[in-house]
Each structure stands twice: as structure tokens, then as C-alpha cells.
Write an enzyme that holds these catalytic residues in place. Structure first.
Site, short mmCIF file in Angstrom:
data_model
loop_
_atom_site.label_atom_id
_atom_site.label_comp_id
_atom_site.label_asym_id
_atom_site.label_seq_id
_atom_site.Cartn_x
_atom_site.Cartn_y
_atom_site.Cartn_z
N LEU A 11 1.09 -1.59 0.14
CA LEU A 11 0.57 0.11 -0.72
C LEU A 11 0.58 1.16 0.20
O LEU A 11 0.51 2.14 -0.91
CB LEU A 11 -1.03 -0.34 1.29
CG LEU A 11 -1.78 -1.15 1.68
CD1 LEU A 11 -2.14 -1.00 2.50
CD2 LEU A 11 -2.90 -1.18 0.60
N GLY A 12 2.58 1.26 1.25
CA GLY A 12 2.67 2.31 0.79
C GLY A 12 4.10 2.41 0.84
O GLY A 12 4.58 0.88 1.36
N GLY A 14 8.05 3.87 2.72
CA GLY A 14 8.49 4.66 3.17
C GLY A 14 10.56 4.68 3.77
O GLY A 14 10.39 3.14 3.34
N TYR A 16 10.89 4.10 6.83
CA TYR A 16 10.87 3.21 7.77
C TYR A 16 10.20 1.36 7.26
O TYR A 16 11.06 1.28 7.84
CB TYR A 16 9.60 3.61 8.54
CG TYR A 16 8.07 3.50 7.72
CD1 TYR A 16 7.52 3.21 7.62
CD2 TYR A 16 8.31 4.92 6.99
CE1 TYR A 16 6.50 2.28 6.18
CE2 TYR A 16 6.95 5.25 6.44
CZ TYR A 16 6.55 3.61 5.78
OH TYR A 16 5.37 3.73 4.74
N LYS A 34 1.81 -1.90 8.88
CA LYS A 34 3.24 -1.25 8.98
C LYS A 34 4.83 -2.79 9.20
O LYS A 34 4.40 -2.09 10.68
CB LYS A 34 3.76 0.49 9.46
CG LYS A 34 5.03 1.30 8.76
CD LYS A 34 5.08 2.66 9.14
CE LYS A 34 4.83 2.81 10.96
NZ LYS A 34 5.07 4.16 10.75
N ASP A 131 5.15 15.80 10.89
CA ASP A 131 4.62 15.91 9.41
C ASP A 131 3.73 16.00 8.54
O ASP A 131 3.03 15.18 8.32
CB ASP A 131 5.80 14.36 9.41
CG ASP A 131 5.96 14.23 7.74
OD1 ASP A 131 6.26 15.27 7.32
OD2 ASP A 131 6.29 12.78 7.13
#
Length: 171
Positions: A11-12, A14, A16, A34, A131
Site C-alpha cells: 500500500l505504501g 517509506g 521506515y 506497517k 510531518d
């Protein structure tokens, strides 16, 4: 054991780690997970991770992502949250800007209310997100009146009213 993580449904991504679609094995509820590799993480980043988790656990607001579960593996940490299926506010605005897309004033007002309500809630509880950007506001679903949800608390921290925050963080 609790969730099936769909490794092909990213889904994404980064700095991290990555976010994947996951399904609860008993209820069938879909969630976002995550996944962060902590194999070679410093104590500083480990403290930041624990801060993120502690802050997420303390929050309960309709415009802020809800933490469902946290799992610590040998090399990874898994943070399970509600799944927002509607996409980023940034994507919506950016993808349609060449078409002259604009929100009607009443819809823009509702979106601003969602964003400001989330930030106000955080500040009232002594939390600063650090952020805030359009990419960190997701629509809960694809409905026309879907609420916005604030995500990504990786840089968030507690603050006191007397504290002056001057460090530049996030994007």
C-alpha cells in the site's frame, strides 16, 4: 498467526519500511500493517518507534488512524492499523489539477474541519505530529463524503505548553 499479510499488496513505502494489506484470520477484517526492519536499528530509532506506538495507543479520534495491534518479531516490528481505502488527499488534488478540479466550498470546508480537528485533538493532548502534509491525510474510503484520516506518527512526540519547538523535521 493473527493476520495474513499480503506481501504482494503493498500500500505504501517509506524510509521506515513498507505498508501492506493484511487480513485478520478470524474476523476477516482488512487492515494496514506497517512492517519495519529493526535488525540493524540504533537505540535512538528504537526509542522513536516506541514513542510512535505509545502515542498511537493513546489516541482515539475519528480523523486519526487507529492502532489495532503491534507485534515484535526477531527482525521486524509490525504496526497494524485501520485500513484507509480512499487514497491520499495529495493524490486526489494532484491527479486532477490539470482538469481544473476543485472541491466545492462546502466539501473543502469539511476536509479542513477534519484536518484541523485532528491537529487540535493532538495538541490538546500534548502531542505534535511534526510531518503534516497532504500525503499524510488519507480518505477513509471512496465515498464522496469520506472523512480524512491523519496517518504516519513516526516523527510525532510529546511536548509541554512551555516548550518551544524549533527543530526542522519531516518534509
Amino acid at each position: 498467526e493473527v493476520y495474513e499479510v499480503h506481501g504482494t499488496s503493498k500500500l505504501g513505502k517509506g524510509s521506515y519500511g513498507s505498508v501492506y494489506l493484511a487480513t485478520h484470520r478470524v474476523t476477516g477484517d482488512e487492515r494496514a500493517v506497517k512492517v519495519m526492519n529493526v535488525d540493524r536499528i540504533t537505540s535512538y530509532y528504537l526509542r522513536k518507534l516506541h514513542t510512535e506506538i505509545a502515542i498511537l495507543k493513546s489516541l482515539d479520534h475519528p480523523n486519526i488512524i487507529k492502532l489495532q495491534d503491534v507485534f515484535f518479531g526477531k527482525r521486524s516490528v509490525y504496526i497494524v492499523t485501520d485500513l484507509c481505502r480512499g487514497g491520499e488527499l495529495f493524490e486526489l488534488l494532484n491527479s486532477r489539477k490539470n482538469q481544473g478540479f476543485v472541491f466545492r466550498e462546502d466539501r473543502a470546508s469539511k476536509l479542513m474541519r477534519d484536518m484541523l480537528s485532528a491537529v487540535h485533538y493532538l495538541h490538546e493532548r500534548g502531542v505534535v505530529h511534526r510531518d503534516l502534509k497532504l500525503e499524510n491525510f488519507l480518505f477513509e474510503d471512496h465515498h464522496a463524503n469520506s472523512p480524512l484520516i491523519l496517518i504516519d506518527f513516526g516523527l510525532s512526540k510529546h511536548f509541554s505548553r512551555e516548550e518551544k519547538l524549533t527543530q526542522k523535521v519531516g518534509s
